[in-house]
Design a protein around this motif. Structure first.
Motif, PDB file in Angstrom:
ATOM      1  N   MET A 215       1.728   4.659  -5.312  1.00 50.99           N
ATOM      2  CA  MET A 215       2.151   3.401  -4.708  1.00 50.99           C
ATOM      3  C   MET A 215       2.036   3.503  -3.192  1.00 50.99           C
ATOM      4  SD  MET A 215       5.586   1.332  -5.766  1.00 50.99           S
ATOM      5  CE  MET A 215       5.656  -0.448  -5.548  1.00 50.99           C
ATOM      6  N   GLU A 216       1.402   2.514  -2.590  1.00 50.41           N
ATOM      7  CA  GLU A 216       1.250   2.462  -1.129  1.00 50.41           C
ATOM      8  C   GLU A 216       1.547   1.051  -0.654  1.00 50.41           C
ATOM      9  OE1 GLU A 216      -2.597   3.814   0.079  1.00 50.41           O
ATOM     10  OE2 GLU A 216      -2.514   5.617  -1.161  1.00 50.41           O
ATOM     11  N   SER A 217       2.494   0.934   0.263  1.00 48.04           N
ATOM     12  CA  SER A 217       2.827  -0.362   0.887  1.00 48.04           C
ATOM     13  C   SER A 217       3.022  -1.476  -0.137  1.00 48.04           C
ATOM     14  CB  SER A 217       1.731  -0.761   1.890  1.00 48.04           C
ATOM     15  OG  SER A 217       1.572   0.247   2.855  1.00 48.04           O
ATOM     16  N   GLY A 218       3.772  -1.157  -1.192  1.00 51.15           N
ATOM     17  CA  GLY A 218       4.117  -2.177  -2.174  1.00 51.15           C
ATOM     18  C   GLY A 218       3.072  -2.460  -3.226  1.00 51.15           C
ATOM     19  N   ARG A 219       1.996  -1.665  -3.254  1.00 47.31           N
ATOM     20  CA  ARG A 219       0.940  -1.880  -4.252  1.00 47.31           C
ATOM     21  C   ARG A 219       0.631  -0.571  -4.986  1.00 47.31           C
ATOM     22  NH1 ARG A 219      -1.240  -6.847  -2.962  1.00 47.31           N
ATOM     23  NH2 ARG A 219      -1.103  -7.477  -0.771  1.00 47.31           N
ATOM     24  N   ILE A 220       0.182  -0.684  -6.237  1.00 44.20           N
ATOM     25  CA  ILE A 220      -0.343   0.472  -6.969  1.00 44.20           C
ATOM     26  C   ILE A 220      -1.804   0.632  -6.569  1.00 44.20           C
ATOM     27  CG2 ILE A 220      -0.881   1.439  -9.238  1.00 44.20           C
ATOM     28  CD1 ILE A 220       2.099   1.278  -8.823  1.00 44.20           C
ATOM     29  N   THR A 221      -2.119   1.798  -6.006  1.00 42.37           N
ATOM     30  CA  THR A 221      -3.492   2.005  -5.523  1.00 42.37           C
ATOM     31  C   THR A 221      -4.298   2.968  -6.393  1.00 42.37           C
ATOM     32  OG1 THR A 221      -2.694   3.738  -4.033  1.00 42.37           O
ATOM     33  CG2 THR A 221      -2.885   1.505  -3.127  1.00 42.37           C
ATOM     34  N   LEU A 222      -3.612   3.796  -7.180  1.00 46.63           N
ATOM     35  CA  LEU A 222      -4.305   4.739  -8.056  1.00 46.63           C
ATOM     36  C   LEU A 222      -3.463   4.958  -9.300  1.00 46.63           C
ATOM     37  CD1 LEU A 222      -5.421   7.678  -5.699  1.00 46.63           C
ATOM     38  CD2 LEU A 222      -6.966   6.245  -7.031  1.00 46.63           C
ATOM     39  N   THR A 223      -4.110   5.246 -10.395  1.00 42.65           N
ATOM     40  CA  THR A 223      -3.403   5.667 -11.600  1.00 42.65           C
ATOM     41  C   THR A 223      -4.304   6.607 -12.376  1.00 42.65           C
ATOM     42  OG1 THR A 223      -2.209   4.921 -13.579  1.00 42.65           O
ATOM     43  CG2 THR A 223      -4.189   3.687 -12.985  1.00 42.65           C
ATOM     44  N   GLY A 224      -3.690   7.470 -13.156  1.00 44.98           N
ATOM     45  CA  GLY A 224      -4.467   8.414 -13.948  1.00 44.98           C
ATOM     46  C   GLY A 224      -3.542   9.437 -14.569  1.00 44.98           C
ATOM     47  N   SER A 225      -4.114  10.393 -15.298  1.00 49.74           N
ATOM     48  CA  SER A 225      -3.300  11.474 -15.856  1.00 49.74           C
ATOM     49  C   SER A 225      -2.777  12.333 -14.712  1.00 49.74           C
ATOM     50  CB  SER A 225      -4.133  12.323 -16.814  1.00 49.74           C
ATOM     51  OG  SER A 225      -5.083  13.092 -16.099  1.00 49.74           O
ATOM     52  N   GLY A 226      -1.760  13.137 -15.004  1.00 49.27           N
ATOM     53  CA  GLY A 226      -1.232  14.034 -13.976  1.00 49.27           C
ATOM     54  C   GLY A 226      -2.314  14.938 -13.423  1.00 49.27           C
ATOM     55  N   ASP A 227      -3.140  15.500 -14.318  1.00 48.80           N
ATOM     56  CA  ASP A 227      -4.217  16.399 -13.891  1.00 48.80           C
ATOM     57  C   ASP A 227      -5.253  15.680 -13.041  1.00 48.80           C
ATOM     58  OD1 ASP A 227      -3.042  18.509 -15.206  1.00 48.80           O
ATOM     59  OD2 ASP A 227      -4.289  18.332 -17.002  1.00 48.80           O
ATOM     60  N   GLU A 228      -5.587  14.444 -13.428  1.00 43.69           N
ATOM     61  CA  GLU A 228      -6.578  13.683 -12.657  1.00 43.69           C
ATOM     62  C   GLU A 228      -6.090  13.408 -11.241  1.00 43.69           C
ATOM     63  OE1 GLU A 228      -8.651  11.148 -16.335  1.00 43.69           O
ATOM     64  OE2 GLU A 228      -6.998  10.281 -15.187  1.00 43.69           O
ATOM     65  N   LEU A 229      -4.820  13.039 -11.116  1.00 39.10           N
ATOM     66  CA  LEU A 229      -4.291  12.739  -9.784  1.00 39.10           C
ATOM     67  C   LEU A 229      -4.123  14.006  -8.950  1.00 39.10           C
ATOM     68  CD1 LEU A 229      -1.706   9.930 -10.614  1.00 39.10           C
ATOM     69  CD2 LEU A 229      -3.964   9.672  -9.570  1.00 39.10           C
ATOM     70  N   LEU A 230      -3.773  15.107  -9.602  1.00 38.06           N
ATOM     71  CA  LEU A 230      -3.677  16.380  -8.873  1.00 38.06           C
ATOM     72  C   LEU A 230      -5.034  16.803  -8.313  1.00 38.06           C
ATOM     73  CD1 LEU A 230      -1.302  18.596 -11.054  1.00 38.06           C
ATOM     74  CD2 LEU A 230      -0.981  18.033  -8.638  1.00 38.06           C
ATOM     75  N   ALA A 231      -6.090  16.443  -9.023  1.00 38.54           N
ATOM     76  CA  ALA A 231      -7.443  16.825  -8.597  1.00 38.54           C
ATOM     77  C   ALA A 231      -8.072  15.813  -7.648  1.00 38.54           C
ATOM     78  CB  ALA A 231      -8.343  16.995  -9.827  1.00 38.54           C
ATOM     79  N   ASN A 232      -7.429  14.657  -7.457  1.00 40.74           N
ATOM     80  CA  ASN A 232      -8.001  13.599  -6.634  1.00 40.74           C
ATOM     81  C   ASN A 232      -7.900  13.974  -5.145  1.00 40.74           C
ATOM     82  OD1 ASN A 232      -7.839  11.030  -4.960  1.00 40.74           O
ATOM     83  ND2 ASN A 232      -8.388  10.158  -6.945  1.00 40.74           N
ATOM     84  N   PRO A 233      -9.036  13.971  -4.417  1.00 36.20           N
ATOM     85  CA  PRO A 233      -8.997  14.370  -3.001  1.00 36.20           C
ATOM     86  C   PRO A 233      -8.044  13.528  -2.152  1.00 36.20           C
ATOM     87  CG  PRO A 233     -11.260  14.272  -3.802  1.00 36.20           C
ATOM     88  CD  PRO A 233     -10.405  13.688  -4.882  1.00 36.20           C
ATOM     89  N   VAL A 235      -5.295  11.994  -3.093  1.00 41.16           N
ATOM     90  CA  VAL A 235      -3.917  12.383  -3.409  1.00 41.16           C
ATOM     91  C   VAL A 235      -3.603  13.739  -2.796  1.00 41.16           C
ATOM     92  CG1 VAL A 235      -2.331  12.989  -5.288  1.00 41.16           C
ATOM     93  CG2 VAL A 235      -3.864  11.018  -5.523  1.00 41.16           C
ATOM     94  N   ARG A 236      -4.536  14.663  -2.887  1.00 41.17           N
ATOM     95  CA  ARG A 236      -4.310  16.008  -2.363  1.00 41.17           C
ATOM     96  C   ARG A 236      -4.082  15.982  -0.858  1.00 41.17           C
ATOM     97  NH1 ARG A 236      -5.148  19.667  -6.248  1.00 41.17           N
ATOM     98  NH2 ARG A 236      -5.068  21.386  -4.787  1.00 41.17           N
ATOM     99  N   GLU A 237      -4.820  15.124  -0.174  1.00 39.48           N
ATOM    100  CA  GLU A 237      -4.686  15.061   1.275  1.00 39.48           C
ATOM    101  C   GLU A 237      -3.419  14.316   1.685  1.00 39.48           C
ATOM    102  OE1 GLU A 237      -7.320  13.962   5.261  1.00 39.48           O
ATOM    103  OE2 GLU A 237      -8.177  13.687   3.267  1.00 39.48           O
ATOM    104  N   ALA A 238      -3.153  13.178   1.024  1.00 35.98           N
ATOM    105  CA  ALA A 238      -2.046  12.317   1.441  1.00 35.98           C
ATOM    106  C   ALA A 238      -0.682  12.829   1.000  1.00 35.98           C
ATOM    107  CB  ALA A 238      -2.256  10.894   0.909  1.00 35.98           C
ATOM    108  N   TYR A 239      -0.610  13.442  -0.199  1.00 37.46           N
ATOM    109  CA  TYR A 239       0.694  13.754  -0.766  1.00 37.46           C
ATOM    110  C   TYR A 239       0.929  15.236  -1.030  1.00 37.46           C
ATOM    111  CZ  TYR A 239       0.457   8.760  -1.350  1.00 37.46           C
ATOM    112  OH  TYR A 239       0.310   7.434  -1.090  1.00 37.46           O
ATOM    113  N   LEU A 240      -0.139  16.035  -1.024  1.00 35.05           N
ATOM    114  CA  LEU A 240       0.040  17.470  -1.269  1.00 35.05           C
ATOM    115  C   LEU A 240      -0.203  18.284  -0.016  1.00 35.05           C
ATOM    116  CD1 LEU A 240      -1.739  17.730  -4.759  1.00 35.05           C
ATOM    117  CD2 LEU A 240       0.605  17.062  -4.227  1.00 35.05           C
ATOM    118  N   GLY A 241      -0.444  17.608   1.106  1.00 33.63           N
ATOM    119  CA  GLY A 241      -0.563  18.287   2.383  1.00 33.63           C
ATOM    120  C   GLY A 241      -1.798  19.151   2.541  1.00 33.63           C
ATOM    121  N   GLU A 242      -2.843  18.832   1.790  1.00 32.50           N
ATOM    122  CA  GLU A 242      -4.063  19.633   1.867  1.00 32.50           C
ATOM    123  C   GLU A 242      -5.140  18.889   2.643  1.00 32.50           C
ATOM    124  OE1 GLU A 242      -5.457  20.964  -1.892  1.00 32.50           O
ATOM    125  OE2 GLU A 242      -3.471  21.622  -2.571  1.00 32.50           O
ATOM    126  N   MET A 243      -5.915  19.638   3.404  1.00 36.24           N
ATOM    127  CA  MET A 243      -7.071  19.049   4.083  1.00 36.24           C
ATOM    128  C   MET A 243      -8.265  19.133   3.130  1.00 36.24           C
ATOM    129  SD  MET A 243      -5.844  18.051   6.901  1.00 36.24           S
ATOM    130  CE  MET A 243      -7.358  17.595   7.759  1.00 36.24           C
TER     131      MET A 243
END
Length: 244
Positions: A215-233, A235-243
């Motif tokens: 969820m970003e600014s009141g909207r759903i911007t992505l959805t998927g399985s837990g594994d898919e979102l963990l692997a999403n670049p 998501v990794r950059e914005a929420y997992l602190g990875e470059m």
């Protein structure tokens, strides 16, 4: 309350929520099927807590629909949603600090009159949360943050929820305590309780969840399985602190 065949247990359709003139949730769609553990992640202010509060009935909506077990519950009061199986563990825990641990737990069953069932559920909570059993006569406000979170979860379980809404259960807790809290969440999920989890620790939430929504600014911007979102670049950059 039985879910109608072929229907998700919870369905949000074009859900809109406003505070004054500010639209906090801007027409989101979301589904949970019975037995799922689904997480909702995003930055502070994205609208996650507002969404959970709306589902629980403590936040009015401005538009769209909330369907639970196939029925529209847009205007159903919070206490009636609780009786139908929708329980919220709020951000900040929301326990009754001047009551004992046992009194807090029993408050979760206030709408029930099956004495034997309540006692059986208390024993189940004590088994799941042995540390809480040791603290039953203690005033809840004197507990540690992790113990208070366990009391809040236990209290919600005493209502026999079909849908458990968890808002930031790991907030402000030490890593070892967070690990224990998520073990409890996983145990609850294995018992068949459907869970919608809002969690700042995106990595942990996505590891435990079968599916996730971003969820970003009141909207759903992505959805998927837990594994898919963990692997999403993104998501990794914005929420997992990875470059990436």
């Amino acid at each position: 309350m039985q879910t109608k065949p072929g229907s998700p247990l919870l369905k949000l359709q074009n859900l809109q929520i406003s505070y004054g003139g500010i639209q906090a949730v801007k027409g989101i769609d979301l589904e949970l099927w019975a037995g799922e553990l689904v997480c909702l992640i995003g930055a502070n202010g994205a609208g996650k807590t507002t969404t959970l509060n709306a589902i629980a009935g403590v936040q009015p909506i401005a538009g769209g629909d909330i369907l639970y077990a196939g029925d529209t519950i847009n205007v159903l009061p919070a206490h009636k949603r609780l009786r139908r199986g929708v329980a919220l563990v709020p951000e900040g825990r929301g326990i009754f600090t001047r009551l004992t641990v046992e009194e807090n737990l029993r408050m979760g069953a206030y709408s029930r009159n099956d004495k034997a069932g309540i006692e059986a559920d208390l024993e189940r909570v004590y088994t799941m949360l042995p540390r809480i059993k040791e603290r039953l006569p203690q005033v809840a406000g004197t507990l540690s943050g992790g113990e208070q979170q366990m009391v809040a979860i236990g209290r919600a379980l005493l209502s026999r929820p079909k849908l458990l809404l968890l808002d930031e259960p790991s907030m402000g807790l030490a890593p070892l305590v967070v690990e224990k809290i998520f073990e409890v969440v996983q145990s609850v999920a294995k018992e068949g309780v459907t869970i919608l989890l809002v969690e700042q620790n995106a990595n942990l939430a996505l590891e435990f969840a079968q599916r996730g929504y971003v969820m970003e600014s009141g909207r759903i911007t992505l959805t998927g399985s837990g594994d898919e979102l963990l692997a999403n670049p993104k998501v990794r950059e914005a929420y997992l602190g990875e470059m990436v």
